[in-house]
Write a protein that holds these residues in place. Structure first.
Motif, PDB file in Angstrom:
ATOM      1  N   ILE A  96       0.832  -1.051   0.054  1.00  0.00           N
ATOM      2  CA  ILE A  96       0.206  -0.011  -0.010  1.00  0.00           C
ATOM      3  C   ILE A  96       0.955   1.206  -0.102  1.00  0.00           C
ATOM      4  O   ILE A  96       1.871   1.272   0.717  1.00  0.00           O
ATOM      5  N   SER A  97       0.752   2.264  -0.705  1.00  0.00           N
ATOM      6  CA  SER A  97       1.603   3.426  -1.027  1.00  0.00           C
ATOM      7  C   SER A  97       1.600   4.197   0.415  1.00  0.00           C
ATOM      8  O   SER A  97       0.740   4.161   1.284  1.00  0.00           O
ATOM      9  N   HIS A  98       2.711   4.682   0.647  1.00  0.00           N
ATOM     10  CA  HIS A  98       3.089   5.713   1.478  1.00  0.00           C
ATOM     11  C   HIS A  98       1.986   6.863   1.674  1.00  0.00           C
ATOM     12  O   HIS A  98       1.484   7.109   2.916  1.00  0.00           O
ATOM     13  N   ASP A  99       1.861   7.436   0.390  1.00  0.00           N
ATOM     14  CA  ASP A  99       0.608   8.239   0.332  1.00  0.00           C
ATOM     15  C   ASP A  99      -0.578   8.097   0.865  1.00  0.00           C
ATOM     16  O   ASP A  99      -1.311   8.874   1.759  1.00  0.00           O
ATOM     17  N   LEU A 100      -1.215   6.927   0.644  1.00  0.00           N
ATOM     18  CA  LEU A 100      -2.450   6.415   1.046  1.00  0.00           C
ATOM     19  C   LEU A 100      -2.344   5.903   2.730  1.00  0.00           C
ATOM     20  O   LEU A 100      -3.436   6.541   3.168  1.00  0.00           O
ATOM     21  N   LEU A 101      -1.324   5.455   2.862  1.00  0.00           N
ATOM     22  CA  LEU A 101      -1.175   5.212   4.449  1.00  0.00           C
ATOM     23  C   LEU A 101      -1.146   6.490   5.358  1.00  0.00           C
ATOM     24  O   LEU A 101      -1.678   6.472   6.295  1.00  0.00           O
ATOM     25  N   GLU A 102      -0.704   7.355   5.004  1.00  0.00           N
ATOM     26  CA  GLU A 102      -0.575   8.775   5.622  1.00  0.00           C
ATOM     27  C   GLU A 102      -2.129   9.311   5.620  1.00  0.00           C
ATOM     28  O   GLU A 102      -2.459   9.929   6.452  1.00  0.00           O
ATOM     29  N   GLN A 103      -2.936   9.012   4.559  1.00  0.00           N
ATOM     30  CA  GLN A 103      -4.229   9.696   4.531  1.00  0.00           C
ATOM     31  C   GLN A 103      -5.173   8.802   5.447  1.00  0.00           C
ATOM     32  O   GLN A 103      -6.405   9.444   5.566  1.00  0.00           O
ATOM     33  N   ALA A 104      -4.869   7.592   5.971  1.00  0.00           N
ATOM     34  CA  ALA A 104      -5.499   6.871   6.742  1.00  0.00           C
ATOM     35  C   ALA A 104      -5.873   7.291   8.206  1.00  0.00           C
ATOM     36  O   ALA A 104      -4.899   7.034   8.966  1.00  0.00           O
ATOM     37  N   ALA A 105      -6.933   8.077   8.413  1.00  0.00           N
ATOM     38  CA  ALA A 105      -7.026   8.573   9.709  1.00  0.00           C
ATOM     39  C   ALA A 105      -8.604   8.424  10.124  1.00  0.00           C
ATOM     40  O   ALA A 105      -9.360   8.601   9.213  1.00  0.00           O
ATOM     41  N   PRO A 106      -8.866   7.867  11.095  1.00  0.00           N
ATOM     42  CA  PRO A 106     -10.289   7.761  11.651  1.00  0.00           C
ATOM     43  C   PRO A 106     -10.992   9.007  11.289  1.00  0.00           C
ATOM     44  O   PRO A 106     -10.422   9.904  11.590  1.00  0.00           O
ATOM     45  N   PRO A 107     -12.262   8.925  10.839  1.00  0.00           N
ATOM     46  CA  PRO A 107     -12.932   7.923  10.638  1.00  0.00           C
ATOM     47  C   PRO A 107     -12.846   7.098   9.248  1.00  0.00           C
ATOM     48  O   PRO A 107     -13.464   6.190   8.843  1.00  0.00           O
ATOM     49  N   ALA A 108     -11.741   7.890   8.372  1.00  0.00           N
ATOM     50  CA  ALA A 108     -11.593   7.120   7.169  1.00  0.00           C
ATOM     51  C   ALA A 108     -10.820   5.785   7.290  1.00  0.00           C
ATOM     52  O   ALA A 108     -10.201   5.363   8.210  1.00  0.00           O
ATOM     53  N   ALA A 109     -11.392   5.092   6.217  1.00  0.00           N
ATOM     54  CA  ALA A 109     -10.313   3.726   6.290  1.00  0.00           C
ATOM     55  C   ALA A 109      -9.730   3.512   4.812  1.00  0.00           C
ATOM     56  O   ALA A 109     -10.154   4.271   3.904  1.00  0.00           O
ATOM     57  N   LEU A 110      -8.874   2.627   4.729  1.00  0.00           N
ATOM     58  CA  LEU A 110      -8.101   2.335   3.435  1.00  0.00           C
ATOM     59  C   LEU A 110      -9.067   1.091   2.962  1.00  0.00           C
ATOM     60  O   LEU A 110      -9.104   0.030   3.707  1.00  0.00           O
TER      61      LEU A 110
END
Length: 138
Positions: A96-110
């Motif tokens: 999973i890309s580093h950019d997406l991991l950085e965007q994963a903050a509750p309440p959001a999920a990947l």
């Protein structure tokens, strides 16, 4: 980046009806079994995100220094001894890309959507790839 919990949402499209699916923890035990109906199944998987980035947690398995993955158990492996199926699907999460991991903050999920059927029309198994990659979802 400090260590934090994020959610990986695994959506199984077109699962085999009347078959039990579950997450599988690091010890190989089924967790949260559900019986598929005629709709997609969804598993929200809490994982720990640490610098690197590295993913860990109750459901994250490792293979070698880099590879990380999550298992979805099916049929017998999901705790249904009467099932004609005993399979599990391996979903890689280390890529999973580093950019997406950085965007994963509750309440959001990947979130990723996974194929529910194998070539034999039974439940998908072995290493399966997301149908359209990973995306941020609420």
């Amino acid at each position: 980046m400090a260590k934090r919990t994020i959610i990986l949402r695994l959506v199984i499209d077109n699962p085999v009806p009347d078959v039990t699916y579950s997450l599988q923890d690091r010890k190989g035990a089924p967790v949260g079994p559900v019986v598929a109906r005629n709709e997609a199944l969804r598993f929200d998987v809490p994982v720990q995100l640490a610098p690197g980035p590295k993913l860990s947690g109750e459901f994250v398995r490792r293979e070698g220094p880099e590879r990380r993955f999550v298992y979805i158990a099916v049929g017998g492996q999901a705790g249904d001894p009467a099932s004609p199926w005993s399979r599990r699907a391996k979903i890689d999460v280390h890529d999973i890309s580093h950019d997406l991991l950085e965007q994963a903050a509750p309440p959001a999920a990947l979130e990723c959507h996974l194929p529910g059927r194998a070539r034999d029309d039974g439940p998908s198994c072995a290493t399966i790839q997301p149908l359209d990659g990973w995306r941020v979802a609420i």
